[in-house]
Design a protein around this motif. Structure first.
Motif, PDB file in Angstrom:
ATOM      1  N   PHE A  13     -45.333 133.129  84.502  1.00  0.00           N
ATOM      2  CA  PHE A  13     -43.888 132.890  84.640  1.00  0.00           C
ATOM      3  C   PHE A  13     -43.110 133.224  83.382  1.00  0.00           C
ATOM      4  CE2 PHE A  13     -46.481 130.184  87.262  1.00  0.00           C
ATOM      5  CZ  PHE A  13     -46.027 130.540  88.518  1.00  0.00           C
ATOM      6  N   ALA A  49     -42.308 136.879  82.911  1.00  0.00           N
ATOM      7  CA  ALA A  49     -41.385 137.541  83.829  1.00  0.00           C
ATOM      8  C   ALA A  49     -40.166 138.086  83.080  1.00  0.00           C
ATOM      9  CB  ALA A  49     -40.957 136.571  84.918  1.00  0.00           C
ATOM     10  N   ARG A 106     -39.611 141.876  82.842  1.00  0.00           N
ATOM     11  CA  ARG A 106     -38.611 142.095  83.890  1.00  0.00           C
ATOM     12  C   ARG A 106     -39.251 142.422  85.243  1.00  0.00           C
ATOM     13  NH1 ARG A 106     -33.721 142.641  81.486  1.00  0.00           N
ATOM     14  NH2 ARG A 106     -33.787 142.864  79.237  1.00  0.00           N
ATOM     15  N   LYS A 107     -40.251 141.619  85.558  1.00  0.00           N
ATOM     16  CA  LYS A 107     -40.916 141.751  86.858  1.00  0.00           C
ATOM     17  C   LYS A 107     -41.206 140.339  87.360  1.00  0.00           C
ATOM     18  CE  LYS A 107     -43.414 145.989  85.830  1.00  0.00           C
ATOM     19  NZ  LYS A 107     -44.674 146.476  85.333  1.00  0.00           N
ATOM     20  N   SER A 108     -41.506 140.221  88.632  1.00  0.00           N
ATOM     21  CA  SER A 108     -41.810 138.876  89.143  1.00  0.00           C
ATOM     22  C   SER A 108     -43.191 138.452  88.653  1.00  0.00           C
ATOM     23  CB  SER A 108     -41.772 138.872  90.662  1.00  0.00           C
ATOM     24  OG  SER A 108     -42.951 139.456  91.166  1.00  0.00           O
ATOM     25  N   PRO A 109     -43.392 137.149  88.481  1.00  0.00           N
ATOM     26  CA  PRO A 109     -44.707 136.658  88.033  1.00  0.00           C
ATOM     27  C   PRO A 109     -45.835 137.120  88.963  1.00  0.00           C
ATOM     28  CG  PRO A 109     -43.099 134.874  88.073  1.00  0.00           C
ATOM     29  CD  PRO A 109     -42.430 136.059  88.672  1.00  0.00           C
ATOM     30  N   GLN A 149     -45.990 139.843  90.689  1.00  0.00           N
ATOM     31  CA  GLN A 149     -46.262 141.256  90.413  1.00  0.00           C
ATOM     32  C   GLN A 149     -47.058 141.423  89.108  1.00  0.00           C
ATOM     33  OE1 GLN A 149     -42.524 143.239  90.400  1.00  0.00           O
ATOM     34  NE2 GLN A 149     -43.411 145.292  90.554  1.00  0.00           N
ATOM     35  N   GLY A 199     -48.559 134.066  91.179  1.00  0.00           N
ATOM     36  CA  GLY A 199     -48.055 134.165  89.811  1.00  0.00           C
ATOM     37  C   GLY A 199     -49.016 133.658  88.760  1.00  0.00           C
TER      38      GLY A 199
END
Ligand code: ARG
Length: 555
Positions: free
Chosen positions: A37, A40, A44-47, A49, A72
């Protein structure tokens, strides 16, 4: 091996350190996990991903056998066979030295702790500083630091004039010699209750006589001091506490002037209502009083001289002050003054603050003479320990000796188990419960492990390639954490981490002990379990010993 460091290094991603790797509460998912987390924002990506991508890049090896990405989190499973082999063989090889290292080699840590006041009661309020300081001493020594334990005696002040005055008026030499600290404290209390104007004036004169080197006054003072030290040393012996220096406040009498001169030279000294102060208003603090209007020095003045002396004498890497949080401001002030004086080492001074200890039957009060002496707390604990262990095992030999170890352990552990800054209420029943998170529980587990090994009557041999079951593996992971726990305890000045660690390891071992047979097994299973049991015994003993607590072989 430290698995968190291993994983972090293997991931080799900027912004991920060993301390980011967590221990998941449920090891079904993994033995270690990286929550993504925090990353992220950086990536600049989702956890989810990030975890997925890191998983795809990760190559398993002989240490990490499996990685997965879930919600995540990046979860790691450790190669169980490899871990079991590494950890247990390391413990068997290093024995009592498991957890120790050389990382502090060449560095000196000064620890100012216990710091008793001459002729005043050594009461339950001194318990925390004594046992926390004592544990930090052993923890730093275990990490290879050169440690200097300092008892900064409270042996300076007008109260000694009062004491001499009271002794001259009411004291009987033989009685004081026999009654020791209790007798001198009683004289002091009596002075405070009964002294009139005349006696107060006399007391001031005696104080002046001590200061000016008068032979008789100084002999009396030294006598009171030696009676106090003789007494506290008997308690230190019981608690496994040692000091390298007893340089107290009086020791700095002739070392304050250079500090005052330096303050003057650096334009830090200001006059305020006749007194000399260092103005700390820009830093949001009241002024630090250096000299009273009558020219007398203060507690802070002596601490400034003491810090300087310690730097010059020991060239410390760190200097810790294990003192109650009531003195937060005092230490903030003297650290600030030293910083203003341009001492680069001011940043290496650390106030290790701790909370209050009170007894269940109400807080203690020092001023009214209703003091709970530490000595009495110890005797009561030892007495109770006797009945507790006799009830558990009436056939036990050497009950008195074991009760001593168990009772003292309970006093120490009771004061150490909680995060040090918390106020605690000391309960005799709680600290001596076999069921609770106590030293008795840890000592009992240690004795249980020892008895299994003794009963087996066989040599410990670790089999190769053994695949541990879940209960065994939980114990192994806990064992692996010991060296890191010792380091964390030093870094955070928090011996409670070791106390908690010992309880956790004992709990995991007991779960294993209930679930798995040992002596009635044979071959590799038996050998492995005995080696595991031996490792637990070694590690629990080492953990207790860092706290100054003994481990009876039988209970
Ligand atoms: N004797 C003091 C007291 O009982 C504690 C001294 C702590 N150490 C120091 N360097 N100020 O409050």
């Amino acid at each position: 091996m430290d698995y968190r460091v291993y994983i972090a290094e293997k991931l080799n991603v900027d912004g991920i350190a060993a301390s980011d790797i967590a221990l998941p509460p449920n090891s079904e998912m993994g033995d270690y996990a990286l929550p993504c987390f925090k990353l992220a924002k950086i990536f600049r990506k989702s956890p989810v991903q990030i975890a997925e991508e890191l998983k795809n890049e990760f190559v398993c090896d002989s240490v990490i056998s499996e990685v997965s990405a879930v919600n995540g989190y990046l979860n790691f499973k450790i190669n169980k066979i490899g871990l079991a082999q590494n950890v247990i063989s390391e413990i068997l090889e290093r024995g009592d030295n498991y957890g120790s290292s050389e990382e502090g080699k060449g560095k000196t840590v000064c620890i100012d702790y216990s710091s008793v006041n001459i002729a005043k009661p050594f009461h339950i309020g001194h318990l925390s500083t004594t046992v926390i300081g004592g544990a930090l001493y052993k923890i730093y020594a275990c990490l290879g630091y050169n440690v200097v334990g300092i008892n900064h005696l409270g042996d300076y002040g007008t109260q000694f004039g009062k004491l001499i005055c009271a002794y001259k008026k009411w004291g009987v030499k033989e009685e004081v010699q026999k009654g020791g600290i209790h007798a001198i404290n009683a004289l002091y209390v009596r002075f405070n209750e009964e002294a009139d104007e005349n006696m107060e004036a006399e007391a001031r004169e005696y104080f002046r006589l001590i200061e000016s080197g008068d032979k008789e006054a100084n002999e009396l003072f030294e006598w009171f001091k030696s009676l106090t030290l003789e007494y506290v040393k008997t308690i230190y012996d019981k608690l496994n506490i040692t000091f390298d220096s007893y340089a107290g406040e009086r020791f700095y009498t002739d070392k304050m002037q250079p500090v005052i001169d330096e303050l003057k030279r650096k334009n830090l000294l200001k006059e305020s209502e006749g007194a000399q102060i260092v103005d700390l208003e820009p830093y949001g603090m009241p002024p630090c009083l250096i000299l009273r209007s009558d020219g007398a020095s203060l507690y802070a003045t002596r601490d400034l001289a003491a810090a300087t002396y310690r730097k010059n004498t020991y060239d410390f890497y760190k200097c810790l002050y294990v003192v109650a949080y009531q003195q937060n401001l005092h230490f903030k002030q003297i650290f600030k003054v030293l910083e203003l004086m341009g001492k680069p080492w001011a940043k290496d001074l650390v106030h290790v603050a701790y909370g209050m200890v009170s007894l269940e039957d109400g807080a203690m009060s020092t001023r009214k003479g209703k003091v709970v002496w530490l000595e009495d707390v110890i005797s009561k604990c030892v007495e109770k320990a006797y009945s507790v262990i006799a009830e558990k095992n009436s056939a036990l030999e050497n009950k008195s000796e074991i009760a001593e170890t168990v009772g003292l352990g309970a006093v120490i552990f009771g004061a150490l188990y909680n995060n040090k800054i918390k106020d605690i209420t000391f309960s005799y029943d709680k600290v001596l419960s076999f069921e609770g998170e106590t030293s008795v529980y840890v000592q009992y587990t240690c004795a249980r492990a020892n008895s299994v090994i003794e009963k087996s009557g066989q040599k410990i041999q670790l089999p190769h390639g053994y695949m541990p079951n879940n209960a065994e593996f939980e114990v192994i992971k806990a064992l692996a954490l010991f060296p890191r726990t010792v380091r964390d305890a030093a870094d955070k000045y928090e011996p409670s981490l070791i106390a908690r660690y010992a309880v956790d390891l004992a709990q995991k071992f007991n779960k294993f002990y209930i679930e798995c047979k040992i002596l009635t097994e044979s071959g590799d299973i038996k050998n492995f379990r005995l080696a595991l049991t031996k490792s637990v015994h070694t590690t629990l003993k080492a953990a207790l010993s860092l706290l100054g607590i003994g481990a009876p072989e039988k209970m």
